[in-house]
Design an enzyme around this catalytic site. Structure first.
Site, PDB file in Angstrom:
ATOM      1  N   GLY A   1       0.856  -1.201   0.000  1.00  0.00           N
ATOM      2  CA  GLY A   1       0.000   0.000   0.000  1.00  0.00           C
ATOM      3  C   GLY A   1       0.878   1.232   0.000  1.00  0.00           C
ATOM      4  O   GLY A   1       0.529   2.276   0.557  1.00  0.00           O
TER       5      GLY A   1
ATOM      6  N   ASP B   1      -4.669   2.275  18.783  1.00  0.00           N
ATOM      7  CA  ASP B   1      -5.700   2.283  19.826  1.00  0.00           C
ATOM      8  C   ASP B   1      -5.064   2.501  21.199  1.00  0.00           C
ATOM      9  O   ASP B   1      -5.573   3.244  22.027  1.00  0.00           O
ATOM     10  CB  ASP B   1      -6.478   0.966  19.782  1.00  0.00           C
ATOM     11  CG  ASP B   1      -7.016   0.692  18.388  1.00  0.00           C
ATOM     12  OD1 ASP B   1      -7.847   1.477  17.925  1.00  0.00           O
ATOM     13  OD2 ASP B   1      -6.566  -0.282  17.752  1.00  0.00           O
TER      14      ASP B   1
ATOM     15  N   ALA C   1       1.702   3.444  -2.055  1.00  0.00           N
ATOM     16  CA  ALA C   1       1.269   4.715  -2.650  1.00  0.00           C
ATOM     17  C   ALA C   1       0.156   5.371  -1.842  1.00  0.00           C
ATOM     18  O   ALA C   1      -0.326   6.443  -2.202  1.00  0.00           O
ATOM     19  CB  ALA C   1       0.799   4.479  -4.089  1.00  0.00           C
ATOM     20  N   GLY C   2      -0.232   4.755  -0.744  1.00  0.00           N
ATOM     21  CA  GLY C   2      -1.372   5.247   0.037  1.00  0.00           C
ATOM     22  C   GLY C   2      -0.984   6.244   1.114  1.00  0.00           C
ATOM     23  O   GLY C   2       0.181   6.605   1.268  1.00  0.00           O
TER      24      GLY C   2
ATOM     25  N   GLN D   1      -0.084 -12.522  -0.466  1.00  0.00           N
ATOM     26  CA  GLN D   1       1.095 -11.970   0.214  1.00  0.00           C
ATOM     27  C   GLN D   1       1.695 -12.976   1.193  1.00  0.00           C
ATOM     28  O   GLN D   1       2.908 -13.027   1.364  1.00  0.00           O
ATOM     29  CB  GLN D   1       0.729 -10.640   0.879  1.00  0.00           C
ATOM     30  CG  GLN D   1       0.365  -9.617  -0.220  1.00  0.00           C
ATOM     31  CD  GLN D   1       0.102  -8.221   0.292  1.00  0.00           C
ATOM     32  OE1 GLN D   1       0.171  -7.961   1.489  1.00  0.00           O
ATOM     33  NE2 GLN D   1      -0.189  -7.315  -0.623  1.00  0.00           N
TER      34      GLN D   1
ATOM     35  N   ARG E   1     -19.801  -6.384   4.605  1.00  0.00           N
ATOM     36  CA  ARG E   1     -18.654  -6.853   5.355  1.00  0.00           C
ATOM     37  C   ARG E   1     -18.056  -8.122   4.725  1.00  0.00           C
ATOM     38  O   ARG E   1     -16.845  -8.285   4.641  1.00  0.00           O
ATOM     39  CB  ARG E   1     -19.114  -7.148   6.778  1.00  0.00           C
ATOM     40  CG  ARG E   1     -18.043  -7.085   7.816  1.00  0.00           C
ATOM     41  CD  ARG E   1     -18.704  -7.257   9.154  1.00  0.00           C
ATOM     42  NE  ARG E   1     -18.432  -8.585   9.649  1.00  0.00           N
ATOM     43  CZ  ARG E   1     -17.881  -8.811  10.830  1.00  0.00           C
ATOM     44  NH1 ARG E   1     -17.552  -7.820  11.604  1.00  0.00           N
ATOM     45  NH2 ARG E   1     -17.658 -10.032  11.234  1.00  0.00           N
TER      46      ARG E   1
ATOM     47  N   HIS F   1      -8.964  -5.125  16.386  1.00  0.00           N
ATOM     48  CA  HIS F   1      -8.885  -3.714  16.001  1.00  0.00           C
ATOM     49  C   HIS F   1     -10.183  -3.360  15.284  1.00  0.00           C
ATOM     50  O   HIS F   1     -10.260  -3.331  14.063  1.00  0.00           O
ATOM     51  CB  HIS F   1      -7.686  -3.438  15.095  1.00  0.00           C
ATOM     52  CG  HIS F   1      -7.763  -2.063  14.481  1.00  0.00           C
ATOM     53  ND1 HIS F   1      -7.594  -0.923  15.228  1.00  0.00           N
ATOM     54  CD2 HIS F   1      -8.043  -1.655  13.232  1.00  0.00           C
ATOM     55  CE1 HIS F   1      -7.762   0.130  14.448  1.00  0.00           C
ATOM     56  NE2 HIS F   1      -8.042  -0.289  13.231  1.00  0.00           N
TER      57      HIS F   1
HETATM   58  P1  NAX Z   1      -5.087   4.241   1.220  1.00  0.00           P
HETATM   59  O1  NAX Z   1      -6.312   3.894   0.459  1.00  0.00           O
HETATM   60  O2  NAX Z   1      -4.594   5.631   1.228  1.00  0.00           O
HETATM   61  O3  NAX Z   1      -3.876   3.328   0.702  1.00  0.00           O
HETATM   62  C1  NAX Z   1      -4.003   1.960   0.525  1.00  0.00           C
HETATM   63  C2  NAX Z   1      -3.086   1.561  -0.607  1.00  0.00           C
HETATM   64  O4  NAX Z   1      -3.069   0.138  -0.670  1.00  0.00           O
HETATM   65  C3  NAX Z   1      -3.518   2.090  -1.974  1.00  0.00           C
HETATM   66  O5  NAX Z   1      -2.441   2.756  -2.600  1.00  0.00           O
HETATM   67  C4  NAX Z   1      -3.910   0.811  -2.699  1.00  0.00           C
HETATM   68  O6  NAX Z   1      -3.665   0.880  -4.095  1.00  0.00           O
HETATM   69  C5  NAX Z   1      -2.999  -0.198  -2.026  1.00  0.00           C
HETATM   70  N1  NAX Z   1      -3.360  -1.591  -2.231  1.00  0.00           N
HETATM   71  C6  NAX Z   1      -4.592  -2.121  -2.401  1.00  0.00           C
HETATM   72  N2  NAX Z   1      -4.499  -3.443  -2.647  1.00  0.00           N
HETATM   73  C7  NAX Z   1      -3.188  -3.755  -2.618  1.00  0.00           C
HETATM   74  C8  NAX Z   1      -2.468  -4.956  -2.835  1.00  0.00           C
HETATM   75  N3  NAX Z   1      -3.087  -6.102  -3.127  1.00  0.00           N
HETATM   76  N4  NAX Z   1      -1.117  -4.907  -2.753  1.00  0.00           N
HETATM   77  C9  NAX Z   1      -0.489  -3.759  -2.490  1.00  0.00           C
HETATM   78  N5  NAX Z   1      -1.113  -2.584  -2.307  1.00  0.00           N
HETATM   79  C10 NAX Z   1      -2.454  -2.584  -2.368  1.00  0.00           C
HETATM   80  O7  NAX Z   1      -5.345   3.697   2.697  1.00  0.00           O
HETATM   81  P2  NAX Z   1      -4.586   4.072   4.061  1.00  0.00           P
HETATM   82  O8  NAX Z   1      -5.249   5.238   4.662  1.00  0.00           O
HETATM   83  O9  NAX Z   1      -3.121   4.123   3.809  1.00  0.00           O
HETATM   84  O10 NAX Z   1      -4.974   2.813   4.965  1.00  0.00           O
HETATM   85  C11 NAX Z   1      -4.477   1.535   4.688  1.00  0.00           C
HETATM   86  C12 NAX Z   1      -5.151   0.490   5.553  1.00  0.00           C
HETATM   87  O11 NAX Z   1      -4.902   0.724   6.932  1.00  0.00           O
HETATM   88  C13 NAX Z   1      -6.671   0.434   5.403  1.00  0.00           C
HETATM   89  O12 NAX Z   1      -7.060  -0.916   5.305  1.00  0.00           O
HETATM   90  C14 NAX Z   1      -7.157   1.016   6.714  1.00  0.00           C
HETATM   91  O13 NAX Z   1      -8.433   0.547   7.050  1.00  0.00           O
HETATM   92  C15 NAX Z   1      -6.099   0.518   7.662  1.00  0.00           C
HETATM   93  N6  NAX Z   1      -5.986   1.183   8.963  1.00  0.00           N
HETATM   94  C16 NAX Z   1      -5.650   0.416  10.031  1.00  0.00           C
HETATM   95  C17 NAX Z   1      -5.446   0.946  11.293  1.00  0.00           C
HETATM   96  C18 NAX Z   1      -5.065   0.087  12.441  1.00  0.00           C
HETATM   97  O14 NAX Z   1      -4.985   0.624  13.543  1.00  0.00           O
HETATM   98  N7  NAX Z   1      -4.807  -1.223  12.305  1.00  0.00           N
HETATM   99  C19 NAX Z   1      -5.641   2.397  11.536  1.00  0.00           C
HETATM  100  C20 NAX Z   1      -5.558   3.237  10.303  1.00  0.00           C
HETATM  101  C21 NAX Z   1      -6.205   2.626   9.079  1.00  0.00           C
HETATM  102  O15 NAX Z   1      -7.589   2.837   9.144  1.00  0.00           O
END
Ligand code: NAX
Length: 332
Positions: A11, A159, A13-14, A112, A98, A187
């Site tokens: 992820g 958290d 680029a996110g 992965q 869900r 979580h």
């Molecule tokens: P973004 O949507 O900004 O970035 C996610 C990135 O993952 C995108 O660039 C997308 O293209 C990429 N991606 C999707 N499928 C992929 C794959 N198969 N291989 C590689 N990359 C892939 O999301 P972001 O705000 O960065 O959040 C990422 C994740 O963290 C989400 O699932 C979010 O729900 C989760 N979180 C988890 C938290 C925790 O405490 N455990 C808190 C923060 C966040 O909500």
């Protein structure tokens, strides 16, 4: 001079990665002596964006950062990695159920897991951030049977940090004066943030948080629901989910795993349950852990009140359901 270690961020680029990559490259997670080769994994439509991230990484001009590899191929991204931040996941879209969300993520974490199994170091430390993080971690571990289960963890550190900050504000002390608050379970909004064992350092000495706050109604209700709903509150205000604080928490989690916890302190991590506290095995459940020599142990024998027990039951039940749904997807 230390040899570089290979570290993957998915992820990449996110938005979370955008804050996380700087910390890794600057040496605040693996230490200021540890050179890093970064592997950046995202999906093909994001490769252009990833090029921009690579440009910015170059422009940081950080001496610890050696090779940077942007890629959409798991085989390349996971090659020889010593640490993996699995941030990328399928986000919930409008109208998505869900079940559909889980199905999409099961597929990602299967691929992965297989890549980790084939290409990563056997001592790789895996931190799953992408949601549903706990269940994604168990799926990933399942598809990487050659890597010990203990090496797969899910992030509940955000958290924990939120809980610590909330207690500090309530007691009007600096955040580092609060220790040993616990996040139990998933979580998700069923997590149980538990201040029963937390302490606060005051000028008069180290005191239990519950007696200093002296308001069980606040601790059992307002505190718990504030932490459970904090992610949603950030989204409501920012229109985007927590990113800066999530990236910082991911750094905290990995740094403590790498270098160990401080004496007398524990941290919360989603880890594969060994049955501690009566939690069913083979779910990734957030427990308090202490870490030494890159190995964690679940803190044992903490007294659990009836109230806490009822909260642990709710979150463990949810995790068992998620696991069952994930298994259904995998059977199809
Ligand atoms: P973004 O949507 O900004 O970035 C996610 C990135 O993952 C995108 O660039 C997308 O293209 C990429 N991606 C999707 N499928 C992929 C794959 N198969 N291989 C590689 N990359 C892939 O999301 P972001 O705000 O960065 O959040 C990422 C994740 O963290 C989400 O699932 C979010 O729900 C989760 N979180 C988890 C938290 C925790 O405490 N455990 C808190 C923060 C966040 O909500």
């Amino acid at each position: 001079h230390a040899e570089p270690i290979d570290v993957v961020v998915t992820g990449a680029a996110g938005q979370i990665a955008y804050s996380l990559l700087y910390q890794i490259a600057a040496g605040t997670i693996f230490g200021p002596q540890q050179p890093i080769n970064l592997r950046l994994l995202d999906i093909p439509p994001m490769l252009k964006v990833l090029d921009g991230v690579v440009m910015e990484l170059e422009d940081l001009a950080l001496p610890l950062l050696r090779e940077v590899l942007p890629t959409a191929e798991p085989a390349k991204a996971f090659n020889n990695v010593a640490a993996a931040f699995l941030v990328g996941a399928m986000p919930r879209k409008e109208g998505m159920e869900r079940k559909d969300l889980l199905a999409a993520n099961v597929e990602i974490f299967k691929v992965q897991g297989e890549a980790l199994d084939k290409y990563a170091r056997k001592d790789v430390k895996v931190l799953v951030v992408g949601n549903p993080a706990n269940t994604n971690a168990i799926i990933c571990s399942h598809y990487a049977p050659s890597i010990p289960k203990e090496n797969f963890t899910a992030m509940t550190r955000l958290d924990q940090n939120r809980a610590q900050a909330t207690l500090a504000a309530k007691l009007n002390v600096q955040v580092d004066k609060i220790k040993n608050v616990i996040i139990w379970g998933n979580h998700s909004s069923t997590q149980y943030p538990d201040a029963a064992h937390a302490t606060v350092t005051l000028s008069s000495g180290v005191k239990p948080v519950p007696s200093e706050i002296n308001d069980d109604e606040w601790l059992n209700n307002i505190f718990v629901s504030t932490i459970q709903k904090r992610g949603a509150a950030v989204i409501a205000a920012r229109k985007m989910s927590s990113a800066m604080s999530a990236a910082k928490a991911a750094g905290d989690h990995m740094r403590d795993w790498w270098f160990g916890t401080k004496p007398g302190e524990w941290v919360s991590m989603g880890v594969v349950s060994d049955g501690s506290y009566g939690i069913s095995k083979d779910v990734v459940f957030s427990f308090p852990v202490i870490i030494k020599d890159k190995h964690y142990e679940i803190v044992q024998n903490l007294p659990i009140s009836d109230f806490a027990k009822s909260k642990l039951d709710i979150t463990s039940k949810e995790l068992e359901e998620e696991r069952a749904e994930a298994n259904n997807v995998l059977k199809k």
